[in-house]
Design a protein around this motif. Structure first.
Motif, PDB file in Angstrom:
ATOM      1  N   ARG A 101      72.335  62.198  33.616  1.00 42.40           N
ATOM      2  CA  ARG A 101      73.368  61.162  33.794  1.00 42.40           C
ATOM      3  C   ARG A 101      72.824  59.982  34.592  1.00 42.40           C
ATOM      4  O   ARG A 101      73.075  58.825  34.274  1.00 42.40           O
ATOM      5  CB  ARG A 101      74.600  61.758  34.475  1.00 42.40           C
ATOM      6  CG  ARG A 101      75.394  62.644  33.567  1.00 42.40           C
ATOM      7  CD  ARG A 101      76.676  63.173  34.214  1.00 42.40           C
ATOM      8  NE  ARG A 101      77.273  64.148  33.324  1.00 42.40           N
ATOM      9  CZ  ARG A 101      77.141  65.471  33.459  1.00 42.40           C
ATOM     10  NH1 ARG A 101      76.491  65.983  34.496  1.00 42.40           N
ATOM     11  NH2 ARG A 101      77.703  66.282  32.589  1.00 42.40           N
ATOM     12  N   PHE A 102      72.059  60.275  35.641  1.00 39.77           N
ATOM     13  CA  PHE A 102      71.463  59.227  36.467  1.00 39.77           C
ATOM     14  C   PHE A 102      70.506  58.372  35.629  1.00 39.77           C
ATOM     15  O   PHE A 102      70.565  57.152  35.639  1.00 39.77           O
ATOM     16  CB  PHE A 102      70.733  59.868  37.650  1.00 39.77           C
ATOM     17  CG  PHE A 102      70.050  58.892  38.559  1.00 39.77           C
ATOM     18  CD1 PHE A 102      70.780  58.141  39.465  1.00 39.77           C
ATOM     19  CD2 PHE A 102      68.676  58.724  38.515  1.00 39.77           C
ATOM     20  CE1 PHE A 102      70.148  57.237  40.320  1.00 39.77           C
ATOM     21  CE2 PHE A 102      68.040  57.827  39.353  1.00 39.77           C
ATOM     22  CZ  PHE A 102      68.782  57.077  40.263  1.00 39.77           C
ATOM     23  N   ALA A 103      69.633  59.036  34.878  1.00 42.41           N
ATOM     24  CA  ALA A 103      68.654  58.317  34.052  1.00 42.41           C
ATOM     25  C   ALA A 103      69.349  57.545  32.939  1.00 42.41           C
ATOM     26  O   ALA A 103      68.931  56.417  32.614  1.00 42.41           O
ATOM     27  CB  ALA A 103      67.631  59.300  33.481  1.00 42.41           C
ATOM     28  N   ALA A 104      70.407  58.105  32.365  1.00 38.40           N
ATOM     29  CA  ALA A 104      71.140  57.398  31.310  1.00 38.40           C
ATOM     30  C   ALA A 104      71.730  56.098  31.846  1.00 38.40           C
ATOM     31  O   ALA A 104      71.710  55.072  31.155  1.00 38.40           O
ATOM     32  CB  ALA A 104      72.238  58.290  30.734  1.00 38.40           C
ATOM     33  N   ASP A 105      72.221  56.126  33.074  1.00 35.04           N
ATOM     34  CA  ASP A 105      72.756  54.898  33.683  1.00 35.04           C
ATOM     35  C   ASP A 105      71.658  53.851  33.864  1.00 35.04           C
ATOM     36  O   ASP A 105      71.872  52.665  33.607  1.00 35.04           O
ATOM     37  CB  ASP A 105      73.413  55.204  35.029  1.00 35.04           C
ATOM     38  CG  ASP A 105      74.739  55.930  34.899  1.00 35.04           C
ATOM     39  OD1 ASP A 105      75.307  55.968  33.785  1.00 35.04           O
ATOM     40  OD2 ASP A 105      75.212  56.487  35.917  1.00 35.04           O
ATOM     41  N   LEU A 106      70.476  54.273  34.311  1.00 37.27           N
ATOM     42  CA  LEU A 106      69.369  53.324  34.487  1.00 37.27           C
ATOM     43  C   LEU A 106      68.883  52.789  33.141  1.00 37.27           C
ATOM     44  O   LEU A 106      68.554  51.608  33.020  1.00 37.27           O
ATOM     45  CB  LEU A 106      68.218  53.971  35.250  1.00 37.27           C
ATOM     46  CG  LEU A 106      68.486  54.269  36.719  1.00 37.27           C
ATOM     47  CD1 LEU A 106      67.252  54.901  37.373  1.00 37.27           C
ATOM     48  CD2 LEU A 106      68.894  53.012  37.470  1.00 37.27           C
ATOM     49  N   GLY A 137      65.482  52.069  24.180  1.00 43.66           N
ATOM     50  CA  GLY A 137      66.246  52.366  25.391  1.00 43.66           C
ATOM     51  C   GLY A 137      67.636  52.897  25.067  1.00 43.66           C
ATOM     52  O   GLY A 137      68.128  53.826  25.719  1.00 43.66           O
ATOM     53  N   ALA A 138      68.270  52.335  24.032  1.00 41.30           N
ATOM     54  CA  ALA A 138      69.590  52.820  23.615  1.00 41.30           C
ATOM     55  C   ALA A 138      69.485  54.259  23.099  1.00 41.30           C
ATOM     56  O   ALA A 138      70.368  55.086  23.368  1.00 41.30           O
ATOM     57  CB  ALA A 138      70.179  51.904  22.552  1.00 41.30           C
ATOM     58  N   GLN A 139      68.393  54.568  22.398  1.00 42.69           N
ATOM     59  CA  GLN A 139      68.172  55.942  21.946  1.00 42.69           C
ATOM     60  C   GLN A 139      67.976  56.875  23.144  1.00 42.69           C
ATOM     61  O   GLN A 139      68.436  58.018  23.128  1.00 42.69           O
ATOM     62  CB  GLN A 139      66.965  56.017  21.020  1.00 42.69           C
ATOM     63  CG  GLN A 139      67.196  55.353  19.679  1.00 42.69           C
ATOM     64  CD  GLN A 139      65.937  55.292  18.842  1.00 42.69           C
ATOM     65  OE1 GLN A 139      64.820  55.219  19.357  1.00 42.69           O
ATOM     66  NE2 GLN A 139      66.115  55.325  17.536  1.00 42.69           N
ATOM     67  N   HIS A 140      67.322  56.380  24.175  1.00 40.71           N
ATOM     68  CA  HIS A 140      67.134  57.181  25.387  1.00 40.71           C
ATOM     69  C   HIS A 140      68.481  57.520  26.014  1.00 40.71           C
ATOM     70  O   HIS A 140      68.692  58.644  26.483  1.00 40.71           O
ATOM     71  CB  HIS A 140      66.260  56.440  26.400  1.00 40.71           C
ATOM     72  CG  HIS A 140      64.853  56.245  25.964  1.00 40.71           C
ATOM     73  ND1 HIS A 140      63.951  55.541  26.729  1.00 40.71           N
ATOM     74  CD2 HIS A 140      64.173  56.626  24.853  1.00 40.71           C
ATOM     75  CE1 HIS A 140      62.782  55.513  26.107  1.00 40.71           C
ATOM     76  NE2 HIS A 140      62.904  56.166  24.962  1.00 40.71           N
ATOM     77  N   VAL A 141      69.384  56.550  26.035  1.00 41.91           N
ATOM     78  CA  VAL A 141      70.717  56.789  26.600  1.00 41.91           C
ATOM     79  C   VAL A 141      71.398  57.927  25.848  1.00 41.91           C
ATOM     80  O   VAL A 141      71.963  58.840  26.459  1.00 41.91           O
ATOM     81  CB  VAL A 141      71.585  55.508  26.564  1.00 41.91           C
ATOM     82  CG1 VAL A 141      73.023  55.814  26.973  1.00 41.91           C
ATOM     83  CG2 VAL A 141      70.996  54.428  27.462  1.00 41.91           C
ATOM     84  N   VAL A 142      71.333  57.876  24.531  1.00 35.76           N
ATOM     85  CA  VAL A 142      71.970  58.918  23.715  1.00 35.76           C
ATOM     86  C   VAL A 142      71.339  60.282  23.996  1.00 35.76           C
ATOM     87  O   VAL A 142      72.037  61.274  24.212  1.00 35.76           O
ATOM     88  CB  VAL A 142      71.894  58.569  22.209  1.00 35.76           C
ATOM     89  CG1 VAL A 142      72.353  59.744  21.352  1.00 35.76           C
ATOM     90  CG2 VAL A 142      72.718  57.327  21.915  1.00 35.76           C
ATOM     91  N   ALA A 143      70.005  60.339  24.003  1.00 34.75           N
ATOM     92  CA  ALA A 143      69.318  61.615  24.254  1.00 34.75           C
ATOM     93  C   ALA A 143      69.659  62.164  25.635  1.00 34.75           C
ATOM     94  O   ALA A 143      69.872  63.373  25.796  1.00 34.75           O
ATOM     95  CB  ALA A 143      67.808  61.429  24.122  1.00 34.75           C
ATOM     96  N   LEU A 144      69.738  61.289  26.622  1.00 34.67           N
ATOM     97  CA  LEU A 144      70.048  61.736  27.980  1.00 34.67           C
ATOM     98  C   LEU A 144      71.500  62.188  28.105  1.00 34.67           C
ATOM     99  O   LEU A 144      71.794  63.174  28.784  1.00 34.67           O
ATOM    100  CB  LEU A 144      69.721  60.631  28.984  1.00 34.67           C
ATOM    101  CG  LEU A 144      68.222  60.396  29.181  1.00 34.67           C
ATOM    102  CD1 LEU A 144      67.956  59.026  29.785  1.00 34.67           C
ATOM    103  CD2 LEU A 144      67.621  61.504  30.038  1.00 34.67           C
ATOM    104  N   ARG A 145      72.410  61.486  27.457  1.00 38.74           N
ATOM    105  CA  ARG A 145      73.815  61.913  27.480  1.00 38.74           C
ATOM    106  C   ARG A 145      73.968  63.268  26.800  1.00 38.74           C
ATOM    107  O   ARG A 145      74.731  64.122  27.247  1.00 38.74           O
ATOM    108  CB  ARG A 145      74.711  60.865  26.825  1.00 38.74           C
ATOM    109  CG  ARG A 145      74.896  59.625  27.712  1.00 38.74           C
ATOM    110  CD  ARG A 145      75.871  58.659  27.141  1.00 38.74           C
ATOM    111  NE  ARG A 145      77.199  59.269  27.118  1.00 38.74           N
ATOM    112  CZ  ARG A 145      78.221  58.733  26.473  1.00 38.74           C
ATOM    113  NH1 ARG A 145      78.085  57.602  25.810  1.00 38.74           N
ATOM    114  NH2 ARG A 145      79.392  59.332  26.477  1.00 38.74           N
TER     115      ARG A 145
END
Length: 156
Positions: A101-106, A137-145
């Motif tokens: 969650r922290f990394a997804a926010d960043l 970066g948007a893909q990273h958000v999805v993977a992290l969520r």
């Protein structure tokens, strides 16, 4: 009268935005990517992220950094050293979901920075590579969520 005042404020704000060069934007984006790289390195060292996901994200951040450094060199600038402090140990490293969650926010913050920069770039040659990094970066958000177990369709 309010419309005139707001219009005047916009006119005054425009020259300040116009003074920001592509190099300034690239340096700011590079600092964000370096911060993310540092974050994933620390997470892997502290077992705060699934190893496979962490290594993939770290590899992507390294590629983003290389691309931004190349763009800076092409403009006659050496890459600045990272100015972001290394990530601090805290609640973000307490568990895989907390870190995700922290990394997804960043990552979302970085994506937002690319969204701000793309429309104001002077060099259209930067649009494709920076747009590609933003999409990554948007893909990273999805993977992290997903790693955090969050509902991917939830509205914030």
């Amino acid at each position: 009268m309010l419309g005139l005042a707001l219009g005047g404020a916009l006119v005054l704000a425009e020259p300040a935005a116009a003074q920001t060069s592509d190099v300034d934007h690239l340096e700011r984006l590079l600092a964000l990517e370096q911060r993310l790289q540092s974050l994933y390195e620390a997470a892997l060292e502290r077992d705060a992220i699934d190893t496979s996901l962490g290594e993939t994200l770290l590899e992507h951040e390294s590629e983003h950094i290389r691309g931004l450094e190349m763009a800076l060199r092409a403009r006659g600038r050496r890459s600045p050293r990272a100015t972001a402090p290394p990530p601090q140990v805290g609640t973000a490293f307490a568990s895989h979901p907390a870190f995700a969650r922290f990394a997804a926010d960043l990552e979302a913050e970085a994506v937002g920075s690319y969204e701000e920069v793309l429309p104001v770039l002077r060099s259209t040659r930067l649009l494709l590579p920076l747009g590609s990094i933003m999409a990554s970066g948007a893909q990273h958000v999805v993977a992290l969520r997903q790693e955090a177990g969050d509902d991917l369709l939830a509205r914030d």
